[in-house]
Design an enzyme around this catalytic site. Structure first.
Site, mmCIF file in Angstrom:
data_model
loop_
_atom_site.group_PDB
_atom_site.id
_atom_site.type_symbol
_atom_site.label_atom_id
_atom_site.label_comp_id
_atom_site.label_asym_id
_atom_site.label_seq_id
_atom_site.Cartn_x
_atom_site.Cartn_y
_atom_site.Cartn_z
ATOM 1 N N GLN A 188 -10.383 -2.928 1.998
ATOM 2 C CA GLN A 188 -9.847 -3.614 3.176
ATOM 3 C C GLN A 188 -9.816 -2.710 4.406
ATOM 4 O O GLN A 188 -9.340 -3.120 5.463
ATOM 5 C CB GLN A 188 -8.475 -4.226 2.899
ATOM 6 C CG GLN A 188 -7.345 -3.233 2.742
ATOM 7 C CD GLN A 188 -6.098 -3.897 2.199
ATOM 8 O OE1 GLN A 188 -6.048 -4.324 1.052
ATOM 9 N NE2 GLN A 188 -5.065 -4.012 3.037
ATOM 10 N N GLY A 220 10.833 -2.922 5.743
ATOM 11 C CA GLY A 220 10.062 -4.172 5.706
ATOM 12 C C GLY A 220 9.670 -4.507 4.277
ATOM 13 O O GLY A 220 9.896 -5.621 3.788
ATOM 14 N N HIS A 221 9.078 -3.524 3.585
ATOM 15 C CA HIS A 221 8.723 -3.730 2.176
ATOM 16 C C HIS A 221 9.976 -4.038 1.352
ATOM 17 O O HIS A 221 9.977 -4.922 0.500
ATOM 18 C CB HIS A 221 8.076 -2.467 1.596
ATOM 19 C CG HIS A 221 6.816 -2.025 2.281
ATOM 20 N ND1 HIS A 221 6.755 -0.888 3.048
ATOM 21 C CD2 HIS A 221 5.580 -2.563 2.304
ATOM 22 C CE1 HIS A 221 5.525 -0.737 3.514
ATOM 23 N NE2 HIS A 221 4.785 -1.739 3.084
ATOM 24 N N VAL A 262 10.666 -7.301 9.735
ATOM 25 C CA VAL A 262 11.802 -6.390 9.919
ATOM 26 C C VAL A 262 11.454 -5.413 11.044
ATOM 27 O O VAL A 262 10.353 -4.852 11.070
ATOM 28 C CB VAL A 262 12.122 -5.625 8.614
ATOM 29 C CG1 VAL A 262 13.242 -4.620 8.840
ATOM 30 C CG2 VAL A 262 12.489 -6.608 7.515
ATOM 31 N N MET A 271 0.843 -1.205 0.000
ATOM 32 C CA MET A 271 0.000 0.000 0.000
ATOM 33 C C MET A 271 0.876 1.253 0.000
ATOM 34 O O MET A 271 0.410 2.352 0.317
ATOM 35 C CB MET A 271 -0.926 -0.005 1.219
ATOM 36 C CG MET A 271 -1.881 -1.205 1.208
ATOM 37 S SD MET A 271 -3.354 -0.946 2.203
ATOM 38 C CE MET A 271 -2.649 -0.703 3.813
ATOM 39 N N GLY A 272 2.150 1.102 -0.337
ATOM 40 C CA GLY A 272 3.036 2.266 -0.406
ATOM 41 C C GLY A 272 3.511 2.709 0.968
ATOM 42 O O GLY A 272 3.433 1.949 1.934
ATOM 43 N N LYS A 331 4.902 -10.152 9.344
ATOM 44 C CA LYS A 331 4.281 -9.110 10.168
ATOM 45 C C LYS A 331 2.760 -9.245 10.158
ATOM 46 O O LYS A 331 2.099 -9.056 11.167
ATOM 47 C CB LYS A 331 4.721 -7.749 9.606
ATOM 48 C CG LYS A 331 3.879 -6.572 9.978
ATOM 49 C CD LYS A 331 4.323 -6.017 11.286
ATOM 50 C CE LYS A 331 3.520 -4.828 11.765
ATOM 51 N NZ LYS A 331 2.566 -4.252 10.866
ATOM 52 N N ASP A 332 2.192 -9.555 8.982
ATOM 53 C CA ASP A 332 0.747 -9.755 8.859
ATOM 54 C C ASP A 332 0.492 -11.265 8.782
ATOM 55 O O ASP A 332 0.147 -11.808 7.735
ATOM 56 C CB ASP A 332 0.231 -9.027 7.618
ATOM 57 C CG ASP A 332 0.453 -7.528 7.726
ATOM 58 O OD1 ASP A 332 -0.351 -6.866 8.392
ATOM 59 O OD2 ASP A 332 1.452 -7.029 7.178
ATOM 60 N N HIS A 384 8.919 1.112 3.559
ATOM 61 C CA HIS A 384 9.977 1.106 4.568
ATOM 62 C C HIS A 384 10.821 -0.150 4.370
ATOM 63 O O HIS A 384 10.571 -0.925 3.429
ATOM 64 C CB HIS A 384 9.384 1.197 5.981
ATOM 65 C CG HIS A 384 8.304 0.192 6.246
ATOM 66 N ND1 HIS A 384 8.533 -1.160 6.248
ATOM 67 C CD2 HIS A 384 6.971 0.339 6.495
ATOM 68 C CE1 HIS A 384 7.417 -1.805 6.514
ATOM 69 N NE2 HIS A 384 6.435 -0.917 6.646
HETATM 70 P P1 AMP Z 1 1.385 -3.037 3.436
HETATM 71 O O1 AMP Z 1 1.955 -1.969 2.570
HETATM 72 O O2 AMP Z 1 1.286 -2.666 4.886
HETATM 73 O O3 AMP Z 1 0.116 -3.636 2.880
HETATM 74 O O4 AMP Z 1 2.449 -4.231 3.408
HETATM 75 C C1 AMP Z 1 2.860 -4.804 2.212
HETATM 76 C C2 AMP Z 1 3.629 -6.051 2.503
HETATM 77 O O5 AMP Z 1 4.765 -5.739 3.304
HETATM 78 C C3 AMP Z 1 2.808 -7.083 3.301
HETATM 79 O O6 AMP Z 1 3.089 -8.386 2.806
HETATM 80 C C4 AMP Z 1 3.314 -6.896 4.696
HETATM 81 O O7 AMP Z 1 3.198 -8.059 5.504
HETATM 82 C C5 AMP Z 1 4.781 -6.575 4.448
HETATM 83 N N1 AMP Z 1 5.361 -5.881 5.595
HETATM 84 C C6 AMP Z 1 4.881 -4.784 6.223
HETATM 85 N N2 AMP Z 1 5.654 -4.467 7.282
HETATM 86 C C7 AMP Z 1 6.649 -5.399 7.323
HETATM 87 C C8 AMP Z 1 7.767 -5.627 8.203
HETATM 88 N N3 AMP Z 1 8.016 -4.829 9.226
HETATM 89 N N4 AMP Z 1 8.555 -6.674 7.928
HETATM 90 C C9 AMP Z 1 8.315 -7.505 6.886
HETATM 91 N N5 AMP Z 1 7.282 -7.335 6.021
HETATM 92 C C10 AMP Z 1 6.457 -6.300 6.250
#
Ligand code: AMP
Length: 285
Positions: free
Chosen positions: A59, A34-35, A174, A28-29, A147-148, A32
């Site tokens: 969602q 993690g992404h 992360v 979702m942009g 994380k999710d 960081h």
């Molecule tokens: P989001 O942008 O929040 O929808 O996350 C996109 C993807 O990045 C999803 O698969 C999340 O689980 C993953 N993600 C978000 N935060 C982290 C993190 N801290 N460490 C690893 N993956 C992450």
């Protein structure tokens, strides 16, 4: 790096050469580390990497942070270019949900638990958008974050049930240098709230240590985590769960792979974190 909001252009670029193996990282942009860890893993394991940036309205529940969710697109694209990403799909709502749209993708039981109890329509939105992205990009591999945790279990079920011809890879969470799981929503935290938010990982780490030392009673583990979080005045617990990693049903004893997960409001910001405990194997988060 090819960036487009168009489904047709995305498909044309993806199929220009049918031979390479594609990895997909849906986001979702507000990117960081993690992404970026997912993108680096995709880069290492596949020939071409596609990233999608889309804040998917279906969602988000009523009263959640859809309108205020951060959208720093130019910065995100700079980060993706630096990672050597091949294709970025940045659709808008009219492209993803045109007039007349009326189809649902539902994983029934797994979505009723944990996050689903607090966010009843959340996973219906996640499975719908991820199914659409799988159909548009047709990757061989798709990367998601631990994380999710429930999201990975739900999507695994969907891929199996609907026969998507791809494999899912789940990448470790992360964290920042003080242990807080990286999240785009961390940007909402004041300095005092940030300190309070550290209790999420601290309570999970304390629980994991207790299990390593022999604790097997899930109720006592849950209580120890609740007690640590309750000591934090700025934290308000939504749930603390000790569940079977496959069924997501609460367990009474910790045997085999167990998902310890929690959701906590820090002020008005709702944060989640989890750890997978495996008393018969190596504990990891
Ligand atoms: P989001 O942008 O929040 O929808 O996350 C996109 C993807 O990045 C999803 O698969 C999340 O689980 C993953 N993600 C978000 N935060 C982290 C993190 N801290 N460490 C690893 N993956 C992450």
């Amino acid at each position: 790096m090819f960036v487009t909001p168009s489904i047709d252009e995305t498909r044309a670029f993806r199929w220009q050469d049918p031979r390479p193996r594609w990895g997909l990282v849906p986001t979702m942009g507000a990117l960081h580390e993690g992404h970026l860890s997912l993108i680096r893993r995709a880069r290492a394991e596949t020939d071409r990497v596609a990233v999608t940036i889309y804040v998917n309205p279906t969602q988000f529940g009523a009263g959640e942070d859809l309108s205020s969710y951060p959208r720093p697109l130019a910065r995100d694209l700079d980060l993706l270019a630096a990672e050597g990403v091949d294709l970025v799909f940045t659709p808008d709502d009219r492209t993803m949900y045109p007039t007349g749209f009326q189809t649902a993708v539902e994983v029934r039981e797994l979505t009723q638990k944990l996050e689903g109890r607090s966010r009843p329509s959340h996973f219906a939105g996640v499975t719908l958008i991820v199914a659409k992205l799988f159909n548009i990009l047709q990757p061989q591999v798709a990367y998601f974050g631990q994380k999710d945790a429930q999201q990975t279990v739900v999507l695994g079920r969907m891929v199996q049930d609907l026969n998507f011809n791809l494999s899912l890879v789940v990448c470790p969470t992360v964290r920042d240098e003080r242990g807080l799981a990286l999240s785009s929503r961390n940007a909402y935290l004041s300095p005092a709230e940030y300190e309070a938010a550290l209790s999420l990982n601290q309570s999970l780490s304390g629980g994991a240590a207790a299990v390593r030392e022999g604790l097997r009673d899930a109720g006592r583990l849950r209580q120890a985590i609740v007690d640590r979080l309750a000591a934090e005045p700025l934290a308000r617990i939504d749930y603390v769960s000790v569940a079977d990693l496959e069924t997501l049903d609460e367990v009474t004893r910790i045997e085999g792979k167990t998902l310890v997960s929690l959701a906590v409001f820090i002020g008005t910001t709702r944060l989640i974190d989890n750890a997978i405990l495996d008393p018969e194997g190596d504990p990891s988060s």
